[in-house]
Design an enzyme around this catalytic site. Structure first.
Site, PDB file in Angstrom:
ATOM      1  N   HIS A  93     124.875  18.334   3.379  1.00 17.61           N
ATOM      2  CA  HIS A  93     125.163  16.819   2.617  1.00 17.61           C
ATOM      3  C   HIS A  93     125.493  15.914   3.599  1.00 17.61           C
ATOM      4  CE1 HIS A  93     124.121  17.566  -1.228  1.00 17.61           C
ATOM      5  NE2 HIS A  93     124.731  18.050  -1.670  1.00 17.61           N
ATOM      6  N   HIS A  99     119.896  21.457  -5.199  1.00 17.00           N
ATOM      7  CA  HIS A  99     120.492  19.896  -4.833  1.00 17.00           C
ATOM      8  C   HIS A  99     119.767  19.418  -3.311  1.00 17.00           C
ATOM      9  CE1 HIS A  99     124.258  21.030  -6.742  1.00 17.00           C
ATOM     10  NE2 HIS A  99     124.648  19.623  -7.392  1.00 17.00           N
TER      11      HIS A  99
HETATM   12 ZN    ZN Z   1     123.722  22.183  -3.850  1.00 19.63          ZN
HETATM   13 ZN    ZN Z   2     117.243  22.146  -2.008  1.00 13.62          ZN
END
Ligand code: ZN
Ligand code: ZN
Ligand code: ZN
Length: 438
Positions: free
Chosen positions: A112, A153
């Site tokens: 991220h 995610h």
């Molecule tokens: Zn994750």
């Molecule tokens: Zn992914």
């Protein structure tokens, strides 16, 4: 004695004295259980599975990938240097042919973390895969790279870093952003005007099981990889699609992850998420290691594994089938998309707000990219966040053409001291990073 079919390197770095907070999901125990399981199963006694100690990444490794505001020390800890260093170690072992494949089981994670870093988002400060890739591109002249992010995610940080890069294909499989952090990774996120179509998002519906993941891999990911022909395949191996994961809503298993790894055949895997730290993560990691080494993983099963109990519903199967058609249409149309996005422009601009949920920072960005037929195009970002320094961050791509080179240096040199506190230039061609306090 068991012998690995593919010589496989491993790095463990559980960061046993580092956690976001004592009972945060991103804490020490995450990897300690895996390390125990790997020792108990005797994986390190197998001929052809080799453990390496992590190297420590350097400030220069960070500067190839990120613009840290105000600087690198402010946004990292020692653990981040070792986690990124562990990924780099595996990258070097594979490139130097000490091993055929490698898996960095390290934390803190990184996918991220975006190009500009003001702090931590989604438990990530610096992007450990991207730092490894930028190192390999410089030290080993690796040409085309494919990153397949299998974390639950969306890998929004990695997507951001390679958004304008025509030599890096980024594919993310994840739980649909309408139902999970970070709320991005939709079909229409295809990459910038100079790299259109080379960002591929596969947002899967909640409760997707083995069947859906393997379908996405066989019908989308593998055909796209076959078209792109990367020199190296990197797997951002997040294990939080597991049915027991407390943060997500998917129904994947250790068997499924091992099968996925066997089919994907990544050269390098780097651990990302996975928060069912005791009852699932050790099994998944063992399954992935066995699959990478080309060994039998059929006996790796969670104590409560029941394939019928987690089977996906018919609507999920249908949904993923239609999704596959759309993903492949987007991929096959990428040249047209590029022409549409470029549309006779000299520069393209976008404005964004980026929220750092872990550190509660709101960043504002204004980005300008030079439309270029010859390279990925130089670009600049005007970045600021409340009460912090405002910086002009300029990037010249590794294969930047003469015109982009000239534009990049001109932007950097003419940064207005009345507007900016800092001017930064990432010259990937000469592998240097310039910084001016204004
Ligand atoms: Zn994750
Ligand atoms: Zn992914
Ligand atoms: Zn250019």
């Amino acid at each position: 004695m068991l012998c690995a079919k593919h010589k496989t390197g491993l790095v463990f770095f559980p960061a046993f004295d580092w956690a976001i907070s004592p009972n945060h999901p991103e804490r020490e125990e995450r990897l300690l259980y895996t390390q125990d399981q790997v020792l108990e199963e005797g994986l390190l006694d197998i001929d052809g599975i080799i453990e390496y100690k992590p190297d420590i990444a350097t400030i220069r490794d960070i500067q190839r990938t990120h613009f840290c505001v105000p600087d690198e020390w402010e946004v990292t800890t020692e653990s981040h240097f070792i986690s990124a260093g562990g990924a780099k170690t595996i990258g070097m072992a594979v490139m130097d042919k000490q091993v055929e494949r490698g898996f960095a089981l390290v934390r803190p994670p990184g996918h991220h973390a975006m190009r500009v870093v003001h702090g931590s988002r989604g438990f990530c400060n610096i992007n450990i895969e991207a730092m490894m890739i930028e190192y390999l591109r410089t030290a080993y002249k690796v040409g085309r790279v494919a990153i397949v992010d299998t974390d639950c995610h969306h890998g929004d940080g990695t997507q951001d870093i390679y958004w304008h890069d025509p030599d890096v294909l980024f594919i993310s499989l994840h739980q649909d952003g309408r139902t999970l952090y970070p709320g991005s990774g939709f079909l229409n996120e295809l990459g910038g005007p100079n790299a259109a179509g080379l960002t591929v998002n596969i947002p899967l519906p909640p409760n997707t099981s083995e069947e859906g993941f393997i379908y996405a891999l066989e019908e989308m990911v593998l055909p796209i990889l076959a078209d792109f022909k990367p020199d190296i395949i990197i797997n951002s191996a997040g294990q939080d699609n597991h049915y027991a994961d407390p943060l997500t809503n998917m129904n994947f298993s250790a068997q499924g992850y091992a099968r996925l790894t066997e089919l994907l055949k990544p050269d390098i895997a780097v651990l990302e998420g996975g928060y069912s730290i005791e009852s699932a993560l050790p099994y998944m990691n063992v399954g992935i290691i066995l699959a990478m080494a080309g060994l039998d993983y059929s006996r790796v099963r969670e104590p409560d594994y029941d394939p019928d109990g987690i089977r996906q519903g018919r609507e999920v199967t249908e949904y993923i089938r239609r999704l596959g058609d759309k993903v492949m249409t987007g991929w096959n149309r990428r040249d047209e998309t590029r022409k549409e996005l470029q549309a006779g422009k000299t520069f393209d601009q976008r404005r964004r707000s980026i929220f750092y949920d872990t550190d509660n920072i709101l960043e504002k960005q204004e980005e300008t990219v030079r439309i270029c037929e010859e390279c990925g195009g130089c670009w600049s970002i005007d970045t600021s966040s409340d009460g912090r320094k405002r910086a002009l961050a300029v990037h010249l791509p590794i294969k930047g053409c003469a015109a982009c080179r000239e534009t990049a240096y001109q932007w950097y040199e003419s940064a207005d001291p009345k507007t900016f506190d800092l001017a930064l230039l990432q010259d990937r061609q000469k592998d240097r990073y310039l910084k001016r306090e204004l």
